[in-house]
Write a protein that holds these residues in place. Sequence first.
Motif, PDB file in Angstrom:
ATOM      1  N   THR A  80       0.828  -1.199   0.000  1.00 16.84           N
ATOM      2  CA  THR A  80       0.000   0.000   0.000  1.00 16.84           C
ATOM      3  C   THR A  80       0.867   1.255   0.000  1.00 16.84           C
ATOM      4  N   ASP A  81       0.481   2.218  -0.795  1.00 16.46           N
ATOM      5  CA  ASP A  81       1.060   3.553  -0.733  1.00 16.46           C
ATOM      6  C   ASP A  81       0.044   4.464  -0.064  1.00 16.46           C
ATOM      7  N   ILE A  82       0.537   5.511   0.580  1.00 16.62           N
ATOM      8  CA  ILE A  82      -0.369   6.500   1.142  1.00 16.62           C
ATOM      9  C   ILE A  82      -0.231   7.799   0.366  1.00 16.62           C
ATOM     10  N   GLU A  83      -1.349   8.453   0.186  1.00 15.35           N
ATOM     11  CA  GLU A  83      -1.354   9.821  -0.317  1.00 15.35           C
ATOM     12  C   GLU A  83      -1.731  10.673   0.891  1.00 15.35           C
ATOM     13  N   ALA A  84      -0.750  11.394   1.403  1.00 16.85           N
ATOM     14  CA  ALA A  84      -0.940  12.124   2.657  1.00 16.85           C
ATOM     15  C   ALA A  84      -1.031  13.620   2.415  1.00 16.85           C
ATOM     16  N   THR A  85      -2.088  14.216   2.910  1.00 19.73           N
ATOM     17  CA  THR A  85      -2.224  15.660   2.945  1.00 19.73           C
ATOM     18  C   THR A  85      -1.780  16.075   4.346  1.00 19.73           C
ATOM     19  N   VAL A  86      -0.708  16.864   4.407  1.00 17.70           N
ATOM     20  CA  VAL A  86      -0.070  17.171   5.683  1.00 17.70           C
ATOM     21  C   VAL A  86      -0.240  18.658   5.998  1.00 17.70           C
ATOM     22  N   PHE A  87      -0.652  18.909   7.233  1.00 18.96           N
ATOM     23  CA  PHE A  87      -0.911  20.262   7.722  1.00 18.96           C
ATOM     24  C   PHE A  87      -0.022  20.554   8.922  1.00 18.96           C
ATOM     25  N   THR A  88       0.054  21.835   9.273  1.00 20.06           N
ATOM     26  CA  THR A  88       0.642  22.275  10.534  1.00 20.06           C
ATOM     27  C   THR A  88      -0.461  22.921  11.345  1.00 20.06           C
ATOM     28  N   ALA A  89      -0.511  22.583  12.634  1.00 19.92           N
ATOM     29  CA  ALA A  89      -1.448  23.229  13.549  1.00 19.92           C
ATOM     30  C   ALA A  89      -0.819  24.545  14.010  1.00 19.92           C
ATOM     31  N   PRO A  90      -1.637  25.547  14.261  1.00 18.63           N
ATOM     32  CA  PRO A  90      -1.101  26.850  14.662  1.00 18.63           C
ATOM     33  C   PRO A  90      -0.505  26.832  16.069  1.00 18.63           C
ATOM     34  N   GLY A  91       0.479  27.672  16.292  1.00 14.85           N
ATOM     35  CA  GLY A  91       1.020  27.855  17.630  1.00 14.85           C
ATOM     36  C   GLY A  91       1.794  26.667  18.147  1.00 14.85           C
ATOM     37  N   THR A  92       1.966  26.645  19.465  1.00 15.23           N
ATOM     38  CA  THR A  92       2.635  25.535  20.133  1.00 15.23           C
ATOM     39  C   THR A  92       1.702  24.991  21.203  1.00 15.23           C
ATOM     40  N   TRP A  93       1.983  23.772  21.631  1.00 14.79           N
ATOM     41  CA  TRP A  93       1.083  23.065  22.533  1.00 14.79           C
ATOM     42  C   TRP A  93       1.867  22.496  23.700  1.00 14.79           C
ATOM     43  N   ASP A  94       1.301  22.566  24.865  1.00 17.36           N
ATOM     44  CA  ASP A  94       1.910  22.054  26.080  1.00 17.36           C
ATOM     45  C   ASP A  94       1.837  20.526  26.064  1.00 17.36           C
ATOM     46  N   PRO A  95       2.987  19.840  26.093  1.00 16.41           N
ATOM     47  CA  PRO A  95       2.954  18.376  26.081  1.00 16.41           C
ATOM     48  C   PRO A  95       2.104  17.776  27.195  1.00 16.41           C
ATOM     49  N   ALA A  96       1.972  18.474  28.323  1.00 16.18           N
ATOM     50  CA  ALA A  96       1.162  17.953  29.424  1.00 16.18           C
ATOM     51  C   ALA A  96      -0.320  17.901  29.064  1.00 16.18           C
ATOM     52  N   GLU A  97      -0.738  18.642  28.038  1.00 17.39           N
ATOM     53  CA  GLU A  97      -2.140  18.666  27.619  1.00 17.39           C
ATOM     54  C   GLU A  97      -2.440  17.690  26.487  1.00 17.39           C
ATOM     55  N   ILE A  98      -1.421  17.000  25.991  1.00 12.34           N
ATOM     56  CA  ILE A  98      -1.577  16.064  24.872  1.00 12.34           C
ATOM     57  C   ILE A  98      -1.443  14.646  25.438  1.00 12.34           C
ATOM     58  N   HIS A  99      -2.461  13.823  25.226  1.00 15.74           N
ATOM     59  CA  HIS A  99      -2.472  12.471  25.789  1.00 15.74           C
ATOM     60  C   HIS A  99      -2.852  11.459  24.722  1.00 15.74           C
ATOM     61  N   PRO A 100      -2.231  10.262  24.741  1.00 12.07           N
ATOM     62  CA  PRO A 100      -2.617   9.235  23.779  1.00 12.07           C
ATOM     63  C   PRO A 100      -4.028   8.737  24.045  1.00 12.07           C
ATOM     64  N   ALA A 101      -4.811   8.613  22.993  1.00  7.24           N
ATOM     65  CA  ALA A 101      -6.180   8.101  23.085  1.00  7.24           C
ATOM     66  C   ALA A 101      -6.454   7.257  21.844  1.00  7.24           C
ATOM     67  N   ALA A 102      -7.666   6.740  21.744  1.00 14.31           N
ATOM     68  CA  ALA A 102      -8.075   5.891  20.606  1.00 14.31           C
ATOM     69  C   ALA A 102      -7.021   4.803  20.403  1.00 14.31           C
ATOM     70  N   GLU A 103      -6.474   4.714  19.181  1.00 16.43           N
ATOM     71  CA  GLU A 103      -5.530   3.632  18.867  1.00 16.43           C
ATOM     72  C   GLU A 103      -4.070   4.009  19.127  1.00 16.43           C
ATOM     73  N   ILE A 104      -3.818   5.153  19.764  1.00 13.70           N
ATOM     74  CA  ILE A 104      -2.442   5.599  19.994  1.00 13.70           C
ATOM     75  C   ILE A 104      -1.860   4.903  21.222  1.00 13.70           C
ATOM     76  N   ALA A 105      -0.728   4.222  21.020  1.00 18.09           N
ATOM     77  CA  ALA A 105      -0.056   3.509  22.106  1.00 18.09           C
ATOM     78  C   ALA A 105       0.981   4.380  22.792  1.00 18.09           C
ATOM     79  N   GLU A 106       1.595   5.302  22.042  1.00 17.43           N
ATOM     80  CA  GLU A 106       2.717   6.055  22.593  1.00 17.43           C
ATOM     81  C   GLU A 106       2.881   7.383  21.863  1.00 17.43           C
ATOM     82  N   LEU A 107       3.276   8.418  22.625  1.00 18.85           N
ATOM     83  CA  LEU A 107       3.617   9.724  22.076  1.00 18.85           C
ATOM     84  C   LEU A 107       5.120   9.933  22.208  1.00 18.85           C
ATOM     85  N   ARG A 108       5.704  10.657  21.254  1.00 24.97           N
ATOM     86  CA  ARG A 108       7.113  11.050  21.383  1.00 24.97           C
ATOM     87  C   ARG A 108       7.290  12.422  20.738  1.00 24.97           C
TER      88      ARG A 108
END
Length: 138
Positions: A80-108
């Motif tokens: 399989t190949d992926i066709e990815a449309t890639v964006f940037t979210a505005p600003g910066t985000w506090d890592p303490a406010e970002i948590h793995p959910a749904a199918e996410i096992a790990e953040l880095r």
Amino acid sequence: MKKILRVSAVCIYDPAGRLLTVRKQGTSKFMHPGGKPEPGESAAEAGVRELSEEVGLKITAVDLELIGVWTGTAANESNTDIEATVFTAPGTWDPAEIHPAAEIAELRWMHLDAAADFDDLAPLLTEYVLPHLTNLNN
């Protein structure tokens, strides 16, 4: 013949300039948060929905900035190949406010200039997005 999988992905940065990467359950590669658009959903709408589902980040589609569309080898899907449309979210985000959910096992969180130190990044990230981001920052 290879399948084509269309996805949306979003670059998120913390105040130190590190890029958020995620590893989905049952996989070994780190990539951007994101996923497949649902029927009738734009690429940007898919990106913000996936951010909400995967890491709890709430933004609107109009806030995303398109950085590119690339086709490359899918990290977690054979033949399989992926066709990815890639964006940037505005600003910066506090890592303490970002948590793995749904199918996410790990953040880095990763500094862009340290990407070569990792051998577990998805092909889209190493072959297309990181070179593009590095060129923008030079």
